[in-house]
Design a protein around this motif. Structure first.
Motif, PDB file in Angstrom:
ATOM      1  N   TYR A   1       0.813  -1.224   0.000  1.00  0.00           N
ATOM      2  CA  TYR A   1       0.000   0.000   0.000  1.00  0.00           C
ATOM      3  C   TYR A   1       0.846   1.273   0.000  1.00  0.00           C
ATOM      4  CZ  TYR A   1      -3.900  -3.142   0.622  1.00  0.00           C
ATOM      5  OH  TYR A   1      -4.820  -4.149   0.422  1.00  0.00           O
ATOM      6  N   GLY A   2       2.144   1.147  -0.255  1.00  0.00           N
ATOM      7  CA  GLY A   2       2.994   2.329  -0.405  1.00  0.00           C
ATOM      8  C   GLY A   2       3.150   3.152   0.858  1.00  0.00           C
ATOM      9  N   ILE A   3       3.159   2.497   2.010  1.00  0.00           N
ATOM     10  CA  ILE A   3       3.337   3.212   3.280  1.00  0.00           C
ATOM     11  C   ILE A   3       4.842   3.245   3.590  1.00  0.00           C
ATOM     12  CG2 ILE A   3       2.806   3.151   5.764  1.00  0.00           C
ATOM     13  CD1 ILE A   3       0.172   1.588   4.854  1.00  0.00           C
TER      14      ILE A   3
ATOM     15  N   TYR B   1      -0.735   1.638  17.477  1.00  0.00           N
ATOM     16  CA  TYR B   1       0.478   2.357  17.906  1.00  0.00           C
ATOM     17  C   TYR B   1       1.408   2.448  16.712  1.00  0.00           C
ATOM     18  CZ  TYR B   1       5.071   2.292  20.482  1.00  0.00           C
ATOM     19  OH  TYR B   1       6.340   2.502  20.947  1.00  0.00           O
ATOM     20  N   PHE B   2       1.773   3.652  16.336  1.00  0.00           N
ATOM     21  CA  PHE B   2       2.717   3.860  15.241  1.00  0.00           C
ATOM     22  C   PHE B   2       4.078   4.203  15.834  1.00  0.00           C
ATOM     23  CE2 PHE B   2      -1.499   5.005  13.701  1.00  0.00           C
ATOM     24  CZ  PHE B   2      -1.574   4.357  12.480  1.00  0.00           C
ATOM     25  N   GLY B   3       5.043   3.313  15.652  1.00  0.00           N
ATOM     26  CA  GLY B   3       6.429   3.598  16.047  1.00  0.00           C
ATOM     27  C   GLY B   3       7.106   4.195  14.825  1.00  0.00           C
TER      28      GLY B   3
ATOM     29  N   VAL C   1      -9.586   7.762  12.467  1.00  0.00           N
ATOM     30  CA  VAL C   1      -8.374   7.556  13.264  1.00  0.00           C
ATOM     31  C   VAL C   1      -8.048   8.873  13.976  1.00  0.00           C
ATOM     32  CG1 VAL C   1      -6.861   7.918  11.241  1.00  0.00           C
ATOM     33  CG2 VAL C   1      -5.951   6.816  13.282  1.00  0.00           C
ATOM     34  N   VAL C   2      -7.924   8.786  15.284  1.00  0.00           N
ATOM     35  CA  VAL C   2      -7.645   9.983  16.093  1.00  0.00           C
ATOM     36  C   VAL C   2      -6.319   9.777  16.826  1.00  0.00           C
ATOM     37  CG1 VAL C   2      -8.490  11.515  17.906  1.00  0.00           C
ATOM     38  CG2 VAL C   2     -10.127  10.293  16.457  1.00  0.00           C
ATOM     39  N   PRO C   3      -5.263  10.450  16.358  1.00  0.00           N
ATOM     40  CA  PRO C   3      -3.977  10.308  17.042  1.00  0.00           C
ATOM     41  C   PRO C   3      -4.047  10.916  18.438  1.00  0.00           C
ATOM     42  CG  PRO C   3      -3.726  11.423  14.918  1.00  0.00           C
ATOM     43  CD  PRO C   3      -5.193  11.351  15.195  1.00  0.00           C
ATOM     44  N   MET C   4      -3.403  10.251  19.390  1.00  0.00           N
ATOM     45  CA  MET C   4      -3.286  10.834  20.731  1.00  0.00           C
ATOM     46  C   MET C   4      -2.063  11.745  20.744  1.00  0.00           C
ATOM     47  SD  MET C   4      -4.169   7.469  23.008  1.00  0.00           S
ATOM     48  CE  MET C   4      -4.786   6.086  22.056  1.00  0.00           C
ATOM     49  N   ILE C   5      -1.808  12.346  21.895  1.00  0.00           N
ATOM     50  CA  ILE C   5      -0.637  13.219  21.989  1.00  0.00           C
ATOM     51  C   ILE C   5       0.609  12.352  21.750  1.00  0.00           C
ATOM     52  CG2 ILE C   5      -0.266  12.991  24.505  1.00  0.00           C
ATOM     53  CD1 ILE C   5       0.080  16.088  24.503  1.00  0.00           C
ATOM     54  N   SER C   6       1.598  12.904  21.048  1.00  0.00           N
ATOM     55  CA  SER C   6       2.798  12.128  20.709  1.00  0.00           C
ATOM     56  C   SER C   6       3.682  11.945  21.936  1.00  0.00           C
ATOM     57  CB  SER C   6       3.583  12.868  19.629  1.00  0.00           C
ATOM     58  OG  SER C   6       3.995  14.128  20.125  1.00  0.00           O
TER      59      SER C   6
ATOM     60  N   ILE D   1       0.734   7.882   6.377  1.00  0.00           N
ATOM     61  CA  ILE D   1       0.870   6.672   7.210  1.00  0.00           C
ATOM     62  C   ILE D   1      -0.436   6.266   7.900  1.00  0.00           C
ATOM     63  CG2 ILE D   1       2.045   5.707   9.239  1.00  0.00           C
ATOM     64  CD1 ILE D   1       4.530   7.417   8.412  1.00  0.00           C
ATOM     65  N   PHE D   2      -1.039   7.186   8.677  1.00  0.00           N
ATOM     66  CA  PHE D   2      -2.164   6.759   9.524  1.00  0.00           C
ATOM     67  C   PHE D   2      -3.366   6.333   8.686  1.00  0.00           C
ATOM     68  CE2 PHE D   2      -0.586  10.048  12.901  1.00  0.00           C
ATOM     69  CZ  PHE D   2       0.573   9.313  13.075  1.00  0.00           C
ATOM     70  N   LEU D   3      -3.859   7.248   7.835  1.00  0.00           N
ATOM     71  CA  LEU D   3      -5.036   6.905   7.028  1.00  0.00           C
ATOM     72  C   LEU D   3      -4.750   5.758   6.068  1.00  0.00           C
ATOM     73  CD1 LEU D   3      -6.504  10.482   6.396  1.00  0.00           C
ATOM     74  CD2 LEU D   3      -7.543   8.650   7.763  1.00  0.00           C
ATOM     75  N   PRO D   4      -3.595   5.781   5.376  1.00  0.00           N
ATOM     76  CA  PRO D   4      -3.307   4.641   4.485  1.00  0.00           C
ATOM     77  C   PRO D   4      -3.272   3.300   5.225  1.00  0.00           C
ATOM     78  CG  PRO D   4      -1.859   6.482   3.949  1.00  0.00           C
ATOM     79  CD  PRO D   4      -2.604   6.878   5.196  1.00  0.00           C
ATOM     80  N   THR D   5      -2.812   3.298   6.480  1.00  0.00           N
ATOM     81  CA  THR D   5      -2.759   2.032   7.224  1.00  0.00           C
ATOM     82  C   THR D   5      -4.169   1.532   7.545  1.00  0.00           C
ATOM     83  OG1 THR D   5      -0.627   2.634   8.202  1.00  0.00           O
ATOM     84  CG2 THR D   5      -1.881   0.894   9.301  1.00  0.00           C
TER      85      THR D   5
END
Ligand code: AMP
Ligand code: GLY
Length: 417
Positions: A113-115, A269-271, A204-209, A249-253
């Motif tokens: 998916y080209g991520i 969790y995105f590392g 998708v709602v990212p939390m604080i980094s 990254i987030f939406l494509p995943t």
């Protein structure tokens, strides 16, 4: 409502303390929990990997909602079994948890998916992997396919180290069947950022980094650990980086998982590594990070249980997810010797009115005794990161147990950005 939380570390303690802010919850059971969590939930001696035990307990105790926090039960399908009983769950089903459970799966997903991620090759044969290493660029990174207690990644600085890693994973089966396949990938450089996100597969709602400190010793020296401390927010995660991460990254995943018929619901969790060519995925985890959760949730102003219910119901778009503009610092106090050999069983004394998340401890006649490598995490929040770090180290001074050790430089690198 009665809520069940599977797991028993500092992360689960932070989740449970946050859940307790919700008035609808009358009781929280932790399976297995630990001696410190016992102050905030009823701990039941059922292991996090004992799926049958968890399901039986849920069936017999009128559980209205379940939170499955650790990777093992998620990868083993705990959510699938609980959902069969009609219990709404926070956490992905087995077919989505594979995003952490198999590095070969996640690397192939990103390629398809080209991520953006490190270039890689997959091997199921040690001889072929060893031959590949003869000409691979050095340093190189060797990863066992399956779960390996966070130890399945070897950064090899020489060809010899790389070959040794391949042999110990594939021939000596250091991580058992988790090493039937390996990924050998390009070594990337740049600051690392952890971004936990809530997702119901649509939103998708990212939390604080946040920023983890994985090495045991100051200055990022020593062995890799489960994490010796964290800060949030992560200064490398600028609004520009955040925007790129969302788009690239987030939406494509999330979309890729849907396209594969593996809709992910829970905490993804995105590392990430912020390389000079932009943000790239180092790893996905199918769960909250530990000890990232211990800085992220204290900064969450919204009701965690409400968000979790929305995630389970597929209505995350309707949830309020708001974070404070403050900063947080968590200093992990471990047993001297961790992550190798260490002694436990020492009495812990600590203030009662602080955000202290117990990771490894047992109760003995009313006394709390150290009971693990990572014993606890001390979190403080403040208007600035510098203040949060200062406060956390002040509180650390008031927590005592024999042979306690901790890093003195949590957040130092972030302060230099
Ligand atoms: P993981 O167990 O997947 O969290 O990986 C452990 C650590 O290894 C990461 O936090 C990174 O610091 C490092 N790492 C993993 N993959 C790479 C890579 N391709 N290049 C450089 N460092 C890596
Ligand atoms: N702190 C890294 C992890 O939870 O995997």
């Amino acid at each position: 409502m009665k809520v069940l939380v599977v797991g028993g570390g500092g992360r689960e303690h932070a989740i449970i303390k946050k859940l307790k802010e919700n008035k609808e919850i009358e009781k929280i059971y932790a399976l297995p929990g630990n001696g410190g969590i016992a102050a905030d939930a009823e701990c039941v001696a059922i292991g996090a990997k004992d799926i049958d035990g968890i399901v039986d307990f849920a069936k017999n105790n009128d559980i209205g909602f379940a939170v499955v926090a650790p990777d093992d039960p998620l990868v083993l399908g705990a959510v699938d079994e609980l959902e069969k009983l009609g219990i709404p769950c926070f956490g992905p089903e087995k077919k989505a948890a594979i995003i952490e459970g198999s590095k070969v799966f996640s690397k192939n997903l990103m390629k398809k998916y080209g991520i953006p991620t490190a270039a890689y090759e997959v091997f199921d044969d040690a001889a072929k992997a060893l031959a590949y290493i003869e000409t691979a660029p050095i340093p190189t990174v060797i990863k066992a396919d399956g779960l390996a207690l966070g130890k399945g990644v070897i950064i090899a600085m020489t060809r010899e180290e790389a070959s040794d890693a391949v042999r110990s994973i594939m021939e000596d089966k250091q991580f058992g069947d988790s090493g039937n396949q390996i990924v050998i990938e390009e070594f990337l450089e740049g600051p690392e950022v952890s971004v936990l996100s809530f997702t119901d597969g649509k939103t998708v709602v990212p939390m604080i980094s946040s920023m983890d400190h994985k090495r045991a010793l100051d200055g990022d020296k020593g062995l890799n650990t489960g994490g010796m401390g964290t800060i949030a927010p992560n200064p490398y995660y600028t609004p520009e980086v955040a925007e790129r991460c969302m788009e690239e990254i987030f939406l494509p995943t999330i979309n890729a998982m849907n396209a594969e018929g593996r809709t992910f619901k829970g905490c993804l969790y995105f590392g990430l590594m912020i390389t000079k060519n932009g943000p790239k995925v180092i790893e996905y985890n199918c769960r909250f990070g530990d000890p990232e959760t211990q800085v992220v949730l204290p900064l969450l102003e919204s009701d965690l249980f409400e968000i979790m219910k929305h995630v389970a119901a597929g209505t995350l778009a309707d949830a309020e997810v708001k974070f404070s503009s403050d900063s947080a610092c968590c200093v992990v106090m471990a047993s001297e010797g961790y992550p190798q050999k260490y002694q436990t069983g020492f009495e812990i004394t600590m203030p009662a009115d602080k955000n202290i998340y117990i990771a490894g401890a047992k109760l003995d006649g009313g006394k709390l005794l150290s009971g693990g490598g990572r014993v606890l995490g001390v979190t403080e929040t403040a208007a600035t990161l510098g203040e949060a770090i200062g406060k956390a180290y002040e509180t650390v001074k008031t927590v005592n147990f024999e042979n306690a050790f901790y890093r003195k430089d949590i957040g130092k690198k972030a302060m230099e950005v």
